[in-house]
Design a protein around this motif. Sequence first.
Motif, PDB file in Angstrom:
ATOM      1  N   UNK A  18       0.874  -1.210  -0.318  1.00 31.82           N
ATOM      2  CA  UNK A  18       0.240   0.026  -0.289  1.00 31.82           C
ATOM      3  C   UNK A  18       0.925   1.563   0.050  1.00 31.82           C
ATOM      4  N   UNK A  19       1.750   1.032   0.882  1.00 32.89           N
ATOM      5  CA  UNK A  19       2.741   2.105   0.481  1.00 32.89           C
ATOM      6  C   UNK A  19       3.515   2.647  -0.149  1.00 32.89           C
ATOM      7  N   UNK A  20       3.923   1.375  -1.181  1.00 36.78           N
ATOM      8  CA  UNK A  20       4.486   1.712  -2.000  1.00 36.78           C
ATOM      9  C   UNK A  20       3.770   2.080  -3.453  1.00 36.78           C
ATOM     10  N   UNK A  21       2.355   1.324  -3.839  1.00 37.71           N
ATOM     11  CA  UNK A  21       1.392   2.450  -4.549  1.00 37.71           C
ATOM     12  C   UNK A  21       1.497   3.646  -4.575  1.00 37.71           C
ATOM     13  N   UNK A  22       1.083   4.154  -3.136  1.00 37.27           N
ATOM     14  CA  UNK A  22       0.958   5.354  -2.779  1.00 37.27           C
ATOM     15  C   UNK A  22       1.926   6.525  -2.732  1.00 37.27           C
ATOM     16  N   UNK A  23       3.380   6.014  -2.880  1.00 35.51           N
ATOM     17  CA  UNK A  23       4.739   6.513  -3.463  1.00 35.51           C
ATOM     18  C   UNK A  23       4.341   6.624  -5.235  1.00 35.51           C
ATOM     19  N   UNK A  31       6.293  13.066 -12.265  1.00 35.41           N
ATOM     20  CA  UNK A  31       7.332  12.775 -13.001  1.00 35.41           C
ATOM     21  C   UNK A  31       7.544  13.163 -13.942  1.00 35.41           C
ATOM     22  N   UNK A  32       9.056  13.509 -14.607  1.00 31.70           N
ATOM     23  CA  UNK A  32       9.308  13.805 -15.921  1.00 31.70           C
ATOM     24  C   UNK A  32       9.045  12.836 -16.606  1.00 31.70           C
ATOM     25  N   UNK A  33       9.420  11.423 -16.247  1.00 27.34           N
ATOM     26  CA  UNK A  33       9.380  10.290 -17.265  1.00 27.34           C
ATOM     27  C   UNK A  33       9.125   8.887 -15.949  1.00 27.34           C
ATOM     28  N   UNK A  34       9.142   8.234 -16.015  1.00 25.07           N
ATOM     29  CA  UNK A  34       8.491   7.355 -15.555  1.00 25.07           C
ATOM     30  C   UNK A  34       8.462   5.580 -16.472  1.00 25.07           C
ATOM     31  N   UNK A  35       8.837   4.821 -15.032  1.00 23.79           N
ATOM     32  CA  UNK A  35       9.289   3.380 -15.792  1.00 23.79           C
ATOM     33  C   UNK A  35       8.861   2.741 -14.365  1.00 23.79           C
ATOM     34  N   UNK A  36       7.683   1.854 -14.400  1.00 23.78           N
ATOM     35  CA  UNK A  36       6.811   0.615 -13.921  1.00 23.78           C
ATOM     36  C   UNK A  36       6.917  -0.498 -14.319  1.00 23.78           C
ATOM     37  N   UNK A  37       6.723  -1.212 -13.112  1.00 22.17           N
ATOM     38  CA  UNK A  37       6.945  -2.846 -13.711  1.00 22.17           C
ATOM     39  C   UNK A  37       6.304  -4.019 -13.024  1.00 22.17           C
ATOM     40  N   UNK A  38       5.824  -4.786 -13.356  1.00 22.88           N
ATOM     41  CA  UNK A  38       5.915  -6.126 -12.104  1.00 22.88           C
ATOM     42  C   UNK A  38       7.083  -7.543 -12.540  1.00 22.88           C
ATOM     43  N   UNK A  39       7.727  -7.710 -11.686  1.00 25.85           N
ATOM     44  CA  UNK A  39       9.035  -8.500 -12.877  1.00 25.85           C
ATOM     45  C   UNK A  39       8.495 -10.219 -11.859  1.00 25.85           C
ATOM     46  N   UNK A  40       9.407 -11.522 -12.114  1.00 17.22           N
ATOM     47  CA  UNK A  40       8.873 -12.604 -11.729  1.00 17.22           C
ATOM     48  C   UNK A  40      10.562 -13.115 -11.516  1.00 17.22           C
ATOM     49  N   UNK A  66      12.045   6.942 -12.122  1.00 21.64           N
ATOM     50  CA  UNK A  66      11.388   8.103 -12.552  1.00 21.64           C
ATOM     51  C   UNK A  66      12.176   9.469 -12.040  1.00 21.64           C
ATOM     52  N   UNK A  67      12.052  10.376 -13.351  1.00 25.05           N
ATOM     53  CA  UNK A  67      13.081  11.612 -12.963  1.00 25.05           C
ATOM     54  C   UNK A  67      11.893  12.420 -12.690  1.00 25.05           C
ATOM     55  N   UNK A  68      12.091  13.591 -12.040  1.00 21.92           N
ATOM     56  CA  UNK A  68      11.483  14.472 -12.113  1.00 21.92           C
ATOM     57  C   UNK A  68      12.732  16.411 -11.871  1.00 21.92           C
ATOM     58  N   UNK A  69      12.107  16.826 -11.705  1.00 17.94           N
ATOM     59  CA  UNK A  69      12.605  18.486 -11.407  1.00 17.94           C
ATOM     60  C   UNK A  69      14.021  18.659 -11.340  1.00 17.94           C
ATOM     61  N   UNK A  70      14.373  17.189  -9.996  1.00 22.71           N
ATOM     62  CA  UNK A  70      16.011  17.936  -9.781  1.00 22.71           C
ATOM     63  C   UNK A  70      16.322  16.947  -9.127  1.00 22.71           C
ATOM     64  N   UNK A  71      15.512  15.366  -9.647  1.00 23.46           N
ATOM     65  CA  UNK A  71      16.479  14.445  -9.692  1.00 23.46           C
ATOM     66  C   UNK A  71      15.526  12.941  -9.955  1.00 23.46           C
ATOM     67  N   UNK A  72      16.175  12.098  -9.117  1.00 22.50           N
ATOM     68  CA  UNK A  72      15.665  10.970 -10.498  1.00 22.50           C
ATOM     69  C   UNK A  72      15.044   9.523  -8.491  1.00 22.50           C
ATOM     70  N   UNK A  73      13.892   8.773  -8.252  1.00 23.86           N
ATOM     71  CA  UNK A  73      13.702   7.824  -7.609  1.00 23.86           C
ATOM     72  C   UNK A  73      13.683   6.590  -8.205  1.00 23.86           C
ATOM     73  N   UNK A  74      13.804   5.657  -7.436  1.00 24.93           N
ATOM     74  CA  UNK A  74      13.790   4.349  -7.183  1.00 24.93           C
ATOM     75  C   UNK A  74      12.924   3.382  -6.320  1.00 24.93           C
ATOM     76  N   UNK A  75      12.208   2.719  -6.522  1.00 24.77           N
ATOM     77  CA  UNK A  75      11.428   2.444  -5.761  1.00 24.77           C
ATOM     78  C   UNK A  75      11.419   0.530  -6.300  1.00 24.77           C
ATOM     79  N   UNK A  76      11.516  -0.602  -4.904  1.00 25.49           N
ATOM     80  CA  UNK A  76      11.521  -2.011  -5.282  1.00 25.49           C
ATOM     81  C   UNK A  76      10.516  -1.891  -4.048  1.00 25.49           C
TER      82      UNK A  76
END
Length: 293
Positions: A18-23, A31-40, A66-76
């Motif tokens: 739930x926290x991950x999805x909210x984030x 985001x300026x760009x984003x990539x979201x994926x499900x993996x196995x 994802x990338x935003x105005x001042x940097x990047x985010x990564x969540x797994x």
Amino acid sequence: MKSFGHKTVATVISTGVTAALLSLSANTQAADWSDTYLGYRYGTGFAEPFGSTDIAKNIFNLGHASGYKYGTNFLNVDLLLSDKNDPAAPNSTQGAQEIYMVYRNTVDIGKVVGKDLGAGPLAGYGITLGFDANSKNDAGYNSAKRMLVLGPTINFKVPGFLAVSVLALWESNAPYNKFTGVQTKRYSYDVHPALTAAWGIPFNVGPVGLSFEGFMNFIADKGKNEFGEPTAPEFNFDAQIMYDVGALLGSKNTFKMGFEYQYWHNKFGNSHKGAAGPGALASTPMIRAEYHF
């Protein structure tokens, strides 16, 4: 489902996802760009300190970059399901379950000051901060790791990306032993450094488009553990070669498949030459698939 501490793994998984999805939602909107994926991914050569070296695991993950105005985010967020060789309880035939979350935010200094700071092979500099957190319901240790990270990052000029960071780690744990019924109070290790790298580099073999992706962590020892025993330096290398299957169907960068390999030396800071035994040293090939959206 077996419980540990005050929460079941199901509760922790639900809360974490739930926290991950909210984030993800908040990041995507800005985001300026984003990539979201499900993996196995799946492998049969996993190992655990003080445990087996022939554990099979099914691992499901939700990833976001994802990338935003001042940097990047990564969540797994990984959901790791072990077979009976990593049992959920003493004398159980049910495998352990674990959730492991990683979040990193890198603030690009050049973007903040409005100036290109790249030179030669260097694309720029940043400050990375974030956290790791896990919960696991296994027979013996039942990890409840919490870790904050902070340090400088260098980005290199390569096809795709290559980022190298030197981070300070503030780590703690509060394990629960099902054999003895003892809950250990949350224990903080010494603050310790880590050299980390993450990369995603596309390349071709003839007409075949592939990508080399992964991460590497070298983590110094973290002093004594919660039981008064010394810890050891840790090395974790995890990389995959991925093929863009979706491109064959006219949907590039949507569905990828490939092979992954992980080498983990002194897993979680436990020396494989000490009481943790060979389970603290793992060499694990895997198959991997991802659906990007």
